[in-house]
Design a protein around this motif. Structure first.
Motif, PDB file in Angstrom:
ATOM      1  N   CYS A  41      36.171  46.100  39.346  1.00  0.00           N
ATOM      2  CA  CYS A  41      35.943  44.649  39.270  1.00  0.00           C
ATOM      3  C   CYS A  41      34.661  44.315  38.504  1.00  0.00           C
ATOM      4  CB  CYS A  41      35.861  44.039  40.670  1.00  0.00           C
ATOM      5  SG  CYS A  41      37.441  44.016  41.542  1.00  0.00           S
ATOM      6  N   GLY A  53      38.706  42.907  37.577  1.00  0.00           N
ATOM      7  CA  GLY A  53      37.927  41.671  37.661  1.00  0.00           C
ATOM      8  C   GLY A  53      38.406  40.596  36.716  1.00  0.00           C
ATOM      9  N   PRO A  60      34.041  38.385  38.723  1.00  0.00           N
ATOM     10  CA  PRO A  60      32.988  39.021  39.525  1.00  0.00           C
ATOM     11  C   PRO A  60      31.605  38.796  38.908  1.00  0.00           C
ATOM     12  CG  PRO A  60      34.809  40.531  39.162  1.00  0.00           C
ATOM     13  CD  PRO A  60      35.045  39.339  38.271  1.00  0.00           C
TER      14      PRO A  60
END
Length: 141
Positions: A41, A53, A60
């Motif tokens: 992520c 992500g 993120p």
């Protein structure tokens, strides 16, 4: 009585450790855990650009900017709590990321080499090592 003293000692030790630079072995273990669990992520370099992500509704955080976004001071305790995830942080609402504290606890309890009485300390150590690694990623520019 021993557990009460031990439980009271953990925040004090964490505060002392937060005030000292991370040791190389702290960041190496943290890097290993980070790359295994967080980089999908947050990206391998912590820039918020991991492959998973990019699929999320809310991108993120760029972990390299945590200190910069916090007046130049790395928010050690907030990062620790965010990774742990077992207690909601006031004002943050529902966590957007996995509750790694529970994952690490399950992992520690399943490890035959870990005494179940010590599992909590193993989890704290793993989380601290990730926090130290993230702290090492901070940019000052």
């Amino acid at each position: 009585m021993k557990d009460i003293r031990s439980a009271a000692l953990i925040p004090a030790v964490a505060a002392i450790l937060a005030a000292t630079p991370a040791l190389a072995q702290d960041t190496e273990l943290g890097k290993e855990i980070y790359l295994d669990r967080c980089s999908v992520c947050h990206g391998a370099e912590g820039g918020g650009d991991g492959v998973v992500g990019e699929l999320l509704a809310r991108r993120p955080k760029n972990l390299k900017l945590l200190a910069k976004d916090n007046g130049g001071e790395f928010p050690f305790e907030a990062v620790y709590q965010s990774i742990d995830g077992r207690s909601l942080i006031a004002g943050h609402g529902n966590p957007d990321m996995p509750i790694w504290g529970e994952f690490f606890m399950t992992q520690a309890l399943e490890d035959r080499a870990v005494n179940p009485k010590d599992a909590r300390h193993v989890v704290e150590g793993r989380i601290l090592s990730v926090v130290y690694f993230i702290e090492s990623l901070q940019v000052t520019e």
